[in-house]
Design a protein around this motif. Structure first.
Motif, PDB file in Angstrom:
ATOM      1  N   ARG A  57      13.854  71.557  36.812  1.00  0.00           N
ATOM      2  CA  ARG A  57      14.697  70.374  36.715  1.00  0.00           C
ATOM      3  C   ARG A  57      13.905  69.097  37.000  1.00  0.00           C
ATOM      4  O   ARG A  57      14.133  68.065  36.356  1.00  0.00           O
ATOM      5  CB  ARG A  57      15.888  70.515  37.661  1.00  0.00           C
ATOM      6  N   SER A  58      12.997  69.118  37.938  1.00  0.00           N
ATOM      7  CA  SER A  58      12.191  67.922  38.211  1.00  0.00           C
ATOM      8  C   SER A  58      11.296  67.607  37.021  1.00  0.00           C
ATOM      9  O   SER A  58      11.127  66.437  36.637  1.00  0.00           O
ATOM     10  CB  SER A  58      11.362  68.117  39.488  1.00  0.00           C
TER      11      SER A  58
ATOM     12  N   SER B 156      14.428  74.340  40.698  1.00  0.00           N
ATOM     13  CA  SER B 156      14.210  72.938  41.052  1.00  0.00           C
ATOM     14  C   SER B 156      12.969  72.380  40.373  1.00  0.00           C
ATOM     15  O   SER B 156      12.942  71.207  39.982  1.00  0.00           O
ATOM     16  CB  SER B 156      14.106  72.789  42.574  1.00  0.00           C
TER      17      SER B 156
ATOM     18  N   SER C  74      18.747  64.918  43.666  1.00  0.00           N
ATOM     19  CA  SER C  74      17.460  64.477  43.140  1.00  0.00           C
ATOM     20  C   SER C  74      17.042  63.214  43.873  1.00  0.00           C
ATOM     21  O   SER C  74      17.885  62.367  44.202  1.00  0.00           O
ATOM     22  CB  SER C  74      17.541  64.195  41.641  1.00  0.00           C
TER      23      SER C  74
ATOM     24  N   SER D  67      13.337  67.367  43.212  1.00  0.00           N
ATOM     25  CA  SER D  67      14.611  68.053  42.954  1.00  0.00           C
ATOM     26  C   SER D  67      14.848  69.110  44.016  1.00  0.00           C
ATOM     27  O   SER D  67      13.916  69.798  44.447  1.00  0.00           O
ATOM     28  CB  SER D  67      14.606  68.703  41.565  1.00  0.00           C
TER      29      SER D  67
END
Length: 644
Positions: free
Chosen positions: A588-589, A585, A637, A570
């Motif tokens: 989110r990943s 990030s 992504s 991400s």
């Protein structure tokens, strides 16, 4: 009707009861088509603070049906202030009112709402041609227009060429002791008048056309056979001193015929397809006098009024009326037809895309009785107001139309025009283009290309040549078509297009996607499936429903390839601090990975890593002024294959 609950004092109770009685009276007037009287009562109630969606609808409708769109728009706006739970038709009517104010941006927003809330063909026409104003601009500025010279403070409109005169409709007072007033508009009932045409094309010396054709009700819109001995005209349901009404005791409109005997009009008879239960009105004749066109709301009508045609047999009898179909007719109003001597067909509509109110549209009837594409005749003939009753002399290209636009003398006025640039009806287009592979951009030869009309009827097929080119000829301009491309190694591709205006070609490049994607360690599955962004809400890391659709594609790839492993990567843009973006990030990943595990993928096949703003794909770093689109390219992504 919405009840008012009051428990404060007897005064308020009486107020509410009084207002509801007034609204009930207004509803009675409204349902009897006495719109002007209804408006007075509704507005008095509204001014005293009585608020109700149904009442606002009826006030708006009362003005709308009287073509006072600016006033109608005020009440529709009040309606939308208190509720958005309305029938889709009100979105359309309000858009028409906004066009009357030339607020086309907001009008189009309400057309968007209308198209999303309804399967109505008017919404479909808009979604297929959102740039319609540009098309109207191309047909505009072709006319010189002037006041025709015989307008009054009343309604004057129509009409038809007859010998060296022009027969029109007027609501001007005929001088009787007791002026009969029509309840709908509070104007005098209309009569047929005639005026002389001057050499400059103006109208002079208006006078009553025929006492024999004049009743105590409405007469309007006459048309004459080429020999001048037969007239077809519109009148209220009234013949030989008898008034006819429908099942609701309302006097509707009918078509009548009269013949000239010894210089006067006699033998008045109603046409056999009339009915007490529906309207027939506004006749027009084909150049050979063998077909009668008219407007009606008879059974089989698509909208509020449609245009029909009926054959006139050699013995004077009539065939069965036929609806002109959904190419011409919409769920709105189509009315006031006129056919020129060269088979140019003009009509007024508020269902086709226009400038506001009724606009005038045109098409040509081909030799095989098919129709060309329908064109808006453009401004200055069309305006944000009601424009209708177009008639043109085929040789001089001069004629008349009617409008209730600002700057006129009365309720409706007649304008003379000269068409200086003709419309191009039989414009033909070709569709041609290139079929390419979307990833490599290489051309694809020998692909099957199939052409369909807007109803998905196949009308042509071809194959791409060695350079990936294809073409189809002899197609209509400004017409919806569908193209389907097929080849054994590629996914079927289908897209809809609308051909360009006028004569020429419409170019369409078609990207083709391979059925089987070749991947290797290091390949990004997001690119293979064209997943640009996995969207998250601001400062959030949970997977949204729209993102889940794309993640499901990756999950299915992993299920079909059980030895494949991936790394979820991400990235963010450069806004915010590096530390903040890195943590965001990473969240989110990991959220993405968690979703995929929850949906059936073993956690030992996925790793997750956040890169923050460390791997920007462009120069949008701190301190660089970039567009939102450029920043968005960095918020991405990746699903990189780490093992196969």
């Amino acid at each position: 009707m919405k009840k008012i609950i009051v428990a404060i004092s007897l005064v308020l109770v009486n107020f509410a009861y009084s207002q509801e009685r007034k609204v009930a009276k207004a509803n009675e007037e409204y349902n009897n088509y006495a719109y002007i009287d209804a408006i007075k009562i509704y507005e008095k109630v509204a001014e005293k603070g009585y608020s109700d969606p149904e009442m606002f609808k009826k006030i708006g409708n009362s003005y709308y049906f009287n073509a006072e769109l600016e006033k109608a728009g005020r009440w529709y706006a009040k309606l939308f202030e208190i509720t958005s739970d309305v029938e889709p038709e009100y979105f359309y009517r309000y858009s028409q009112c906004l066009k009357n104010l030339e607020d086309y941006a907001l009008a189009n927003e309400y057309l968007d709402k209308f198209s999303k809330a309804s399967s109505d063909s008017r919404g479909l026409r808009y979604t297929q041609n959102k740039e319609y104003l540009g098309g109207i601009q191309k047909t505009s500025q072709r006319y010189k227009i002037e006041d025709a010279g015989i307008n009054t403070e009343y309604s004057d409109y129509g009409g038809s060429f007859y010998e060296d005169k022009f027969v029109f409709t007027t609501a001007r007072d005929t001088g009787g002791v007791a002026k009969v007033v029509h309840k709908w508009t509070n104007q005098a009932f209309s009569k047929l008048y005639t005026a002389t045409l001057t050499s400059e094309g103006f109208l002079v010396d208006p006078e009553l056309f025929s006492k024999n054709l004049t009743s105590k009700f409405n007469e309007s819109t006459a048309v004459f056979t080429k020999d001048g001995n037969t007239v077809y005209f519109t009148r209220n349901n009234y013949l030989k001193g008898k008034k006819g009404t429908n099942s609701e005791d309302i006097v509707l409109l009918k078509l009548y015929k009269a013949t000239k005997v010894d210089g006067d009009w006699k033998n008045i008879e109603e046409l056999p397809f009339n009915s007490n239960e529906y309207n027939t009105a506004h006749p027009a004749l084909s150049p050979d006098d063998k077909t009668l066109y008219f407007a009606s709301d008879m059974p089989g009508t698509i909208g509020l009024s449609d245009i029909f045609k009926v054959t006139i047999n050699p013995d004077g009898s009539f065939g069965t009326p036929v609806n002109l179909g959904d190419q011409v007719n919409t769920e709105g109003r189509e009315t006031f037809p006129f056919v020129s001597d060269s088979n140019e067909f003009y009509f007024a509509s508020d269902g086709h895309l226009g400038l506001g109110g009724l606009d005038i549209f045109a098409f040509k009837i081909n030799d095989d009785n098919s129709f060309t594409n329908i064109l808006n005749v453009g401004s200055p003939v069309n305006s944000p107001f009601d424009d209708f009753c177009y008639s043109i002399n085929n040789e001089t290209r001069a004629g008349f139309f009617s409008s209730n636009r600002d700057g006129g003398k009365g309720y409706d006025d007649i304008y003379k025009f000269k068409e200086e640039i003709p419309l191009v009806f039989n414009a033909k287009q070709s569709i041609e283009g290139l079929v390419i592979e979307d990833e490599t951009q290489k051309v694809i030869p020998n692909a099957s290309v199939i052409l369909f009309d807007e109803n998905m009827n196949q009308i042509g097929t071809t194959f791409t040549d060695e350079n990936g080119n294809y073409h189809f000829d002899n197609l209509n301009s400004e017409t919806k078509y569908y193209i389907r491309v097929q080849s054994s190694d590629y996914e079927v591709k289908e897209l809809g297009i609308i051909t360009d205006k006028g004569n020429g070609k419409t170019y369409v490049k078609i990207p083709f996607t391979k059925k089987v994607q070749k991947v290797k360690v290091g390949s990004d599955l997001a690119k293979a499936f064209k997943i640009e962004i996995i969207y998250f809400d601001l400062d959030k890391s949970n997977i949204r429903p729209d993102a889940a659709v794309d993640l499901a594609k990756i999950v299915e790839v992993l299920k079909e390839n059980p030895t494949m492993k991936i790394e979820v990567r991400s990235h963010t843009d450069s806004r915010q601090t590096e530390e903040y973006n890195l943590k965001l990030s990473e969240r989110r990943s990991k959220s993405t990975m968690k979703w995929m595990v929850k949906n059936g993928i073993s956690p030992d096949r996925i790793t997750a890593k956040g890169f923050g703003e460390s791997q920007l794909v462009n120069g949008c770093k701190d301190g660089v002024d970039c567009t939102e689109e450029q920043h968005q390219a960095n918020r991405r992504s990746e699903f990189v294959i780490t093992a196969l």
